[in-house]
Write an enzyme that holds these catalytic residues in place. Structure first.
Site, PDB file in Angstrom:
ATOM      1  N   PHE A  71      28.020  46.766  37.283  1.00  0.00           N
ATOM      2  CA  PHE A  71      29.044  45.732  37.482  1.00  0.00           C
ATOM      3  C   PHE A  71      30.190  46.348  38.271  1.00  0.00           C
ATOM      4  O   PHE A  71      30.763  47.350  37.857  1.00  0.00           O
ATOM      5  CB  PHE A  71      29.566  45.203  36.143  1.00  0.00           C
ATOM      6  CG  PHE A  71      30.599  44.116  36.318  1.00  0.00           C
ATOM      7  CD1 PHE A  71      30.217  42.777  36.361  1.00  0.00           C
ATOM      8  CD2 PHE A  71      31.949  44.422  36.465  1.00  0.00           C
ATOM      9  CE1 PHE A  71      31.164  41.768  36.561  1.00  0.00           C
ATOM     10  CE2 PHE A  71      32.897  43.422  36.665  1.00  0.00           C
ATOM     11  CZ  PHE A  71      32.502  42.100  36.707  1.00  0.00           C
TER      12      PHE A  71
ATOM     13  N   ASP B 149      32.684  54.381  40.455  1.00  0.00           N
ATOM     14  CA  ASP B 149      33.515  53.276  39.972  1.00  0.00           C
ATOM     15  C   ASP B 149      33.982  53.611  38.556  1.00  0.00           C
ATOM     16  O   ASP B 149      33.244  53.448  37.589  1.00  0.00           O
ATOM     17  CB  ASP B 149      32.684  51.988  40.002  1.00  0.00           C
ATOM     18  CG  ASP B 149      33.420  50.789  39.412  1.00  0.00           C
ATOM     19  OD1 ASP B 149      34.481  50.973  38.781  1.00  0.00           O
ATOM     20  OD2 ASP B 149      32.913  49.660  39.573  1.00  0.00           O
TER      21      ASP B 149
ATOM     22  N   THR C 282      48.816  42.375  52.760  1.00  0.00           N
ATOM     23  CA  THR C 282      50.264  42.193  52.634  1.00  0.00           C
ATOM     24  C   THR C 282      50.868  43.186  51.650  1.00  0.00           C
ATOM     25  O   THR C 282      51.799  43.920  51.975  1.00  0.00           O
ATOM     26  CB  THR C 282      50.604  40.758  52.202  1.00  0.00           C
ATOM     27  OG1 THR C 282      50.164  39.873  53.225  1.00  0.00           O
ATOM     28  CG2 THR C 282      52.114  40.590  52.023  1.00  0.00           C
TER      29      THR C 282
ATOM     30  N   LYS D 195      42.263  48.835  35.531  1.00  0.00           N
ATOM     31  CA  LYS D 195      42.343  48.604  34.076  1.00  0.00           C
ATOM     32  C   LYS D 195      43.453  49.421  33.398  1.00  0.00           C
ATOM     33  O   LYS D 195      44.612  49.110  33.581  1.00  0.00           O
ATOM     34  CB  LYS D 195      40.976  48.855  33.432  1.00  0.00           C
ATOM     35  CG  LYS D 195      39.968  47.718  33.745  1.00  0.00           C
ATOM     36  CD  LYS D 195      38.794  47.791  32.793  1.00  0.00           C
ATOM     37  CE  LYS D 195      37.708  46.795  33.100  1.00  0.00           C
ATOM     38  NZ  LYS D 195      37.871  45.549  32.345  1.00  0.00           N
TER      39      LYS D 195
END
Lengths: 495, 495
Positions: free
Chosen positions: B230, B336, B392, B367
């Site tokens: 995931f 990850d 931005t 997280k």
């Protein structure tokens, strides 16, 4: 009033040096636009403590302190897109201050994302409340464990200013993910319709194929965007972004279609017929793509003014045409108001200028809202099962609280109306300058669109550089546009 | 110590009702894991004002107040993924409180994203500083106009804990965009290498084709991920996510490959040979894909523990094998660490458990860090021109300041070491329970991985529901895993 006019920073700077390449006294240049203001009332400044004018301390920007800080930062963090380092503790209202003490009038406002001025006292007070502090240190997973005042925070801000007909929201963190989740909602809606409604379950074939990224579970459907459009930089929205190669090079993209965006001629009143034909041509080509593109189109995504792509406008009639063709072809209309939303065009949402027969299906927002997301009205746009539109944080309460505070300030000071009026003033002044310097100010656009004003200049980068040398921070977009993107607290005396 | 043990909430709840379906006194259940703690030292609580135990007020959760609030919220904001509404003003340390006054021990911690407890007093103080308040109300566009203290904020937090060998960072806002920009960096790196280095410009053909989303400008290259992985839900990372169909259905995806992730048998020491064979098979298949997949692989993205996919572990030797095959095949390794990072596995970064010969090329985080981004070391991973890796905001200084505060607390209280020790304690207790209830606690995993512990249960959803009825908020993952995801301030007496 006269005192303000003498230092009309933006128009003055353009007239003085940037355009004319000479350094005339400000008062002379200011005559170029005096007529537009002398007849009007006097507007007291929103920031009484704001300085009266820019001030340049170092010989150039960056000065020695900023240079050293940039060199340090660059070891760890890419600074090659850096425009100017800033000291936000010292910035105030419309003025941005850098580490060397240079103070510039900021008509770019963090790429159009600061709404009510640096160190706005009301926002400073809001930042210091138990509500804000708790939301900052106890950041919730809003989809699983929302805070009990989440509805009230939304109702006081995000939902209070919801576009007409769109009373529900999925919150997000920035423009890119706001547009991505809106696009996801469009695909889910399209496939659900084909499947026979929200009660019809996924087929075993869909469930199996999707884990291999293959159809029918991952359908080869598409989002249509427009040439020159910009919708962000994550992989999905980057496939709809069509403004510049540098954003897209080397990154795999979905095989999605782009329609032409009208290329209008200015001044509009002198090119009414050919502009109408141009818009009709673009609409016809858009419809042809919808009917014939090899990957079925689920939705159109479009900006009210193509901002990053060069400040390209189209008429309300063109956008009504877009609404009609989405309805006729049973696809969705996503209006990307990330840059145009929250008052800058003299309406709270730019699509209010269009007088649409039915609201857009989704409107995305971010930037001046600080928070982000998409508004929607139809309940079919809420996915039919939990965890289809989900992530850990699903937005950020601190930013939604800030937006609530910003909405309060906008309402109290009538800042949308302010922006409409100041925009008219700026436009008149630039129109005047354009008549004097037709080779330097071309295709002036944004009349009646608040401060969402731009013009083309063959020496664009030089204009931006020289304006900075005059103490004015201006932004560019596209290949040769100078775009004004002031805050909502920008007033005539800043002009 | 004994007082704490009597109320050992997690293990006690599992033993009392959840697993055994009876309601024995806590002290009896607690004997199941007493041996693991009685020999150890006493650890004073980090939160002296924290309550001693959960307390349930309403007959069920949600109680009447939460129910009304959920019904109200649901009119505007999808609540179908809602687990529990919370009152964060009243939550403290490891305890989450709901609007009806129910107080639960939170072993899920906002999907593993709260590191140092609700209303941590040090973070409350930090939230109230001029630095934080300025960053909140004057949010900069960090790529264009970074604040002058941005380097110092990074050095005090994000960079202070940078994985070994990775001393540079691109900041982002959440796990999804952190992974997306890491993937973009990988594609740029791969194409730059093929083009002949950073000095070689794009070809006219690339510049033209990319605006049509076509090769060679938009190359049909791929990222390889693993079955069960995931990596987020925006379009790019969603194409690498392979945990559950519900995340992916109806959303177009890139034709990218997935390799098998090892399916290990537990207990590990009884299945050493077949697990080694399984890992060798997965490595061989991964290499086969890299060599033969029809869209060239630019990078592998992998989690140290597949979290959302069901808490699937692999051995350090497997991950060393992955590193070797990326090096051998000249592709990048993106680790990850969005869920595993920041201390939960008993190391600051989970990949420290692997003893890799060379660092991963990029490590992504979010997280518990509150901020997000990817770390990298090689200068070739900084794109060769400005505005290629840009947006931005490019992150959020308020969250980077929070992370700096969190890092300070972690260091001061030695929370990584705490988590390693508490994890061993929890694992021993669960091992004991698993021996008594082998049908209910299966495939216990995460030994030596801090509190990153999980087990399978055929009645998983019932276990989670019953634990909540005992005042313990537990999370699930995959189809049948119960995962422990406590905060770093979780201690033996909470166990």
């Amino acid at each position: 009033m006269t005192a303000y006019l003498k230092r009309s920073a933006v128009l003055g700077a353009l007239a003085r040096r940037t355009i004319t390449s000479s350094h005339k006294p400000a008062a002379v240049a200011a005559t170029a636009f005096q007529p537009a203001t002398d007849s009007g009332p006097i507007f007291p400044p929103f920031f009484p403590s704001e300085p009266k004018r820019p001030e340049l301390i170092s010989l150039q920007i960056p000065g020695p302190k900023a240079k050293a800080a940039i060199q340090d930062l660059d070891q760890y963090f890419d600074t090659r897109s850096l425009n100017m380092m800033a000291d936000y503790h010292k910035s105030i209202g419309n003025y941005i201050v850098d580490p060397d003490g240079n103070r510039l009038l900021d008509v770019y406002a963090q790429i159009a994302s600061i709404p009510v001025g640096y160190n706005n006292p009301d926002l400073l007070a809001l930042a210091n409340t138990p509500e804000m502090i708790s939301s900052l240190v106890n950041r919730p997973a809003l989809g699983n464990f929302p805070q009990s005042d989440w509805a009230s925070i939304l109702k006081g801000g995000v939902l209070k200013v919801a576009p007409k007909g769109l009373d529900k929201v999925f919150t997000a963190m920035a423009g890119s993910d706001a547009n991505e989740i809106a696009m996801k909602a469009a695909f889910m809606w399209k496939r659900q319709q084909e499947r026979g409604g929200p009660g019809v379950d996924f087929s075993p074939e869909e469930i199996k194929s999707v884990m291999n990224n293959a159809a029918p579970g991952s359908p080869q459907y598409s989002i249509m965007s427009f040439r020159g459009g910009f919708h962000g930089r994550t992989f999905g929205v980057l496939s709809t972004t069509r403004s510049k190669p540098i954003h897209k090079l080397d990154i795999p993209a979905f095989d999605w279609p782009q329609a032409p965006f009208p290329s209008l001629k200015y001044p509009l009143d002198q090119h009414a017929k050919e502009n109408a034909e141009e818009e009709a041509r673009c609409l016809a080509e858009a419809e042809d793509i919808i009917k014939n593109f090899h990957h079925p189109v689920a939705a159109i995504i479009i900006e009210p003014v193509q901002s990053e792509g060069g400040d390209n406008h189209a008429s309300p009639s063109f956008f009504r045409g877009i609404r009609e063709l989405t309805t006729r072809n049973n696809i969705l209309l996503i209006v990307d108001e990330v840059q145009t939303g929250v008052g800058a065009t003299g309406k709270f949402w730019a699509h209010e200028h269009w007088n649409l027969p039915t609201p857009p299906d989704m409107v995305t927002f971010s930037k001046k809202a600080q928070t982000a997301g998409y508004y929607y009205g139809k309940s079919e746009l809420r996915p039919n099962k939990p965890y289809r539109q989900f992530n850990t944080w699903m937005g950020d309460p601190t930013k939604a609280i800030l937006f609530r505070g910003i909405v309060d300030i906008i309402e109290r000071l009538d800042l949308v109306q302010n922006t409409a009026r100041v925009g008219d003033y700026l436009f008149a002044g630039l129109e005047n300058l354009a008549q004097r310097y037709p080779n330097q100010i071309q295709n002036l656009r944004g009349k009646g669109q608040g401060t969402f004003i731009a013009f083309d200049s063959p020496r664009r980068d030089e204009v931006l550089r020289k304006a900075k040398g005059e103490g004015v921070n201006l932004g560019g977009s596209g290949e040769r546009a100078v775009r004004l993107r002031p805050m909502l607290v920008f007033q005539e005396h800043h002009g």
